[in-house]
Design an enzyme around this catalytic site. Structure first.
Site, PDB file in Angstrom:
ATOM      1  N   SER A 274      -0.646  -0.740  -5.969  1.00 44.19           N
ATOM      2  CA  SER A 274      -0.527  -1.936  -6.806  1.00 44.19           C
ATOM      3  C   SER A 274       0.186  -1.613  -8.118  1.00 44.19           C
ATOM      4  CB  SER A 274      -1.917  -2.476  -7.123  1.00 44.19           C
ATOM      5  OG  SER A 274      -2.590  -2.794  -5.936  1.00 44.19           O
TER       6      SER A 274
ATOM      7  N   HIS B 267       0.808  -1.218   0.000  1.00 45.82           N
ATOM      8  CA  HIS B 267       0.000   0.000   0.000  1.00 45.82           C
ATOM      9  C   HIS B 267       0.840   1.266   0.000  1.00 45.82           C
ATOM     10  CE1 HIS B 267      -3.284  -2.717   0.496  1.00 45.82           C
ATOM     11  NE2 HIS B 267      -4.146  -1.738   0.463  1.00 45.82           N
TER      12      HIS B 267
ATOM     13  N   LYS C 122     -14.544  -7.580  -8.921  1.00 45.42           N
ATOM     14  CA  LYS C 122     -13.737  -8.411  -9.809  1.00 45.42           C
ATOM     15  C   LYS C 122     -13.129  -9.592  -9.030  1.00 45.42           C
ATOM     16  CE  LYS C 122     -10.394  -8.122 -13.517  1.00 45.42           C
ATOM     17  NZ  LYS C 122      -9.951  -7.256 -14.597  1.00 45.42           N
ATOM     18  N   ASP C 123     -12.640  -9.321  -7.809  1.00 47.19           N
ATOM     19  CA  ASP C 123     -12.085 -10.401  -6.989  1.00 47.19           C
ATOM     20  C   ASP C 123     -13.173 -11.383  -6.584  1.00 47.19           C
ATOM     21  OD1 ASP C 123      -9.413  -9.657  -7.020  1.00 47.19           O
ATOM     22  OD2 ASP C 123      -9.655  -8.258  -5.362  1.00 47.19           O
TER      23      ASP C 123
ATOM     24  N   GLU D 107       4.680 -34.083  -2.460  1.00 47.06           N
ATOM     25  CA  GLU D 107       3.457 -33.592  -3.065  1.00 47.06           C
ATOM     26  C   GLU D 107       3.812 -32.843  -4.354  1.00 47.06           C
ATOM     27  OE1 GLU D 107       0.765 -35.081  -1.907  1.00 47.06           O
ATOM     28  OE2 GLU D 107      -0.253 -33.411  -0.925  1.00 47.06           O
TER      29      GLU D 107
END
Lengths: 430, 188
Positions: A223, A219, A247-248, A291
């Site tokens: 971004s 922040h 959107k998220d 894994e």
């Protein structure tokens, strides 16, 4: 900490006013993920994965805490307690499958998030600290996932613990005492299982703490975005809420569809059947693999088969850790002033035809048996991997001729930006 | 309020400019530092093997019924141990090897006890990444050197359990053990 045009938090009702005076937590949230955080208007879906990773972490913590209410971290009953969760505990099967598949999806999301960072050079100034903290989060997540995989105390749990702690025995002189100290015994047993459980419970909260630092650091510059051009003006941004919450939210819906498809219909597709056999210290499974999300690094570990000054085993261990540690140096290895791969023709080619196939090959070889031709292919891919970061990236950034950048995000989105014309004119007038 | 006299006493410096307060500060921070480090000792040391784990660190074995060419798998410190009664052919094969050509040069004699060179006691833990090699039980793959074979990454050990092929750096480890009688060994 934010752009001057960021909306200011103004509580209206008396309760929120009271709260804002005494503890401005709503203000913090408003400025972090609300209308008070201006975000570039051109973010693509590749920018969804940060939020998704955060959601995965919360999902793992919530399902993990409730699983811990039923799981018993004792080598005598751990395996049975997992079956007890699967068969007897109300909704236990769902919670455990969500947790086990959640780990896989967490890594999938993190890998996409990291490779987004590679392509758009998200690690470059002024965002170096966000990147460094991100690598720390990745390392912590790997450690947490490894210890979590040991807890069901199946064959893969046991032999995974043995092989991975065995890596430390490659360290000269102090290696074997370190391995015994890590395990609290000479082979994985109750002491190791108990401490892995304790750490597996604690580390996610450490990760959560570093995630908060990661977002805090984000922040400060704000971004990044697909053009790599920094925000210049208000028309370059939109408020996080409602634009990116929406959107998220959409991205989350798609993610959950795929995730629950695995949870409900292919819950064991990403796991290994040998882990449904209880741990047996006297019998090794024929084919030990970690894994899937560790395959690329496991391939690098096994690529070293010859002694050169130091033993092959130590080379493998050093290379495996270096493969991640090299990411810490990325902000200083890639010196190109242009961030986005969209404007870097040479960098882009090496990304799509170098790094991506290299990772795919390492991924494939990590899951394959340790025999030819996989060993030789892993060796070539490992060599390219280090060459890419340590040699190719620095050379590209000095010889490449980047394509012209748009004046601003607004211009990139709308095709023209009025201030692009006015500003040079104003400058000329001075 | 402190009187000026007391303040002066606190600020009074010796000839080389050291105040009494400097000494107190250094002493206090040092004590806290040493105390802090001392507090780490139990926190680190608790992770080492506990007394009950260490108490398991010896295993007694009766090998009176172990015939030539037979092996037994025992457990020592929760890890497998292979005890093999070597056949004359196996001893011959081990002794025929040029020791200097080995990755981890050792003779069979060095790897067994005096008077019992036909009894080979080794840990069943591959020195590569710790898998259990095959070859101790009847019918298992003994690898191309007739000793032990690790299925994980293909290390082959010879009849003296010495590394001959594959990624393992060392011979299978011989634990410390002794013959307490002619037919009893105590490992650890």
């Amino acid at each position: 900490m934010s752009f001057p045009w960021a909306k200011n938090y103004e509580p209206v009702n008396p309760v929120m006013k009271f709260m804002d005076e005494k503890l401005p937590l709503p203000r913090l949230v408003y400025n972090a993920v609300g209308a008070g955080y201006p975000v570039p208007r051109n973010l693509s879906y590749w920018w969804n994965f940060g939020v998704l990773a955060g959601i995965c972490l919360v999902l793992q913590i919530v399902t993990g805490v409730v699983l811990a209410m039923h799981y018993a971290a004792n080598s005598g009953i751990a395996f049975d307690s997992v079956e007890h969760i699967m068969r007897d505990v109300n909704w236990g099967w769902l919670l455990r499958y969500m947790h086990a598949n959640g780990a896989s999806f967490f890594f999938l999301v993190i890998y996409i998030h990291i490779f987004r960072g590679f392509f758009y050079s998200s690690y470059k100034a002024p965002r170096e600290m966000i990147w460094l903290l991100g690598v720390v989060i990745f390392l912590l997540t790997m450690a947490t996932a490894f210890m979590g995989y040991v807890l069901p105390w199946g064959q893969m749990s046991f032999w995974g613990a043995k092989v991975i702690t065995g890596l430390f025995s490659a360290i000269p002189l102090v290696g074997e005492p370190i391995q015994v100290w890590l395990l609290g015994g000479f082979a994985p047993d109750n002491a190791a299982l108990n401490r892995f459980f304790s750490l597996h419970f604690m580390l996610p909260f450490v990760i959560l703490g570093v995630v908060i630092l990661h977002i805090w650091a984000l922040h400060i510059p704000g971004s990044s975005n697909p053009t790599g051009v920094e925000v210049k003006q208000e028309s370059d941004t939109v408020p996080f809420h409602p634009y990116y919450t929406a959107k998220d939210g959409f991205g989350l819906g798609v993610f959950l569809l795929i995730y629950f498809m695995y949870v409900f219909f292919f819950p064991n597709a990403l796991g290994h059947p040998d882990n449904y056999i209880e741990a047996n210290p006297l019998s090794t499974p024929a084919h030990i693999v970690p894994e899937w999300y560790f395959y690329p690094f496991y391939a690098i570990l096994r690529a070293f088969t010859f002694d050169f000054i130091i033993p092959a085993k130590l080379w493998g261990v050093l290379a495996m850790f270096s493969a991640i540690l090299v990411w810490f140096f990325l902000p200083w290895l890639d010196k190109s002033p242009v961030r986005s791969g969209h404007y870097r023709p040479m960098f882009r080619k090496f990304f799509w035809f170098g790094l991506i196939p290299c990772m795919a090959v390492l991924f494939y070889c990590g899951g394959a048996p340790a025999e030819e031709p996989y060993v030789m292919i892993s060796q070539i891919a490992t060599a390219y991997y280090f060459l890419h970061f340590l040699v190719i990236l620095p050379i590209i950034s000095s010889v490449e001729r980047p394509e012209p950048l748009p004046f601003s995000i607004t211009e990139a989105v709308l095709g023209s930006d009025d201030s692009a014309v006015i500003e040079p004119a104003a400058k000329a007038a001075e | 309020m402190a009187s000026t006299g007391t303040a002066d006493a606190h600020e009074a410096a010796t000839e080389d400019g050291v105040r009494r307060r400097d000494f107190i500060e250094i002493a206090a921070v040092s004590a806290a530092g040493v105390g802090g480090l001392a507090a780490l000792i139990p926190l680190i040391s608790q992770m080492a093997p506990s007394a009950d784990v260490l108490a398991e660190s010896s295993t007694e074995l009766d090998i009176s019924t172990l015939e030539e060419g037979q092996s037994i798998k025992a457990v020592f410190r929760k890890q497998p141990v292979f005890v093999r009664h070597l056949t004359p052919a196996e001893i011959q094969a081990a002794n025929d090897v040029d020791v200097s050509s080995l990755r981890d040069p050792q003779t069979l004699e060095e790897r067994t006890e005096d008077g019992h060179h036909n009894i080979l006691v080794v840990m069943g833990v591959c020195t590569h990444l710790g898998c259990v090699p095959l070859g101790a039980a009847e019918g298992e793959n003994k690898g191309e050197y007739g000793g032990y074979f690790c299925p994980c990454h293909g290390s082959s050990y010879d009849t003296a359990a010495r590394i001959r092929k594959g990624p393992a750096p060392k011979n299978l480890e011989v634990p410390t053990y002794e013959f307490t009688t002619d037919t009893t060994i105590v490992i650890g």
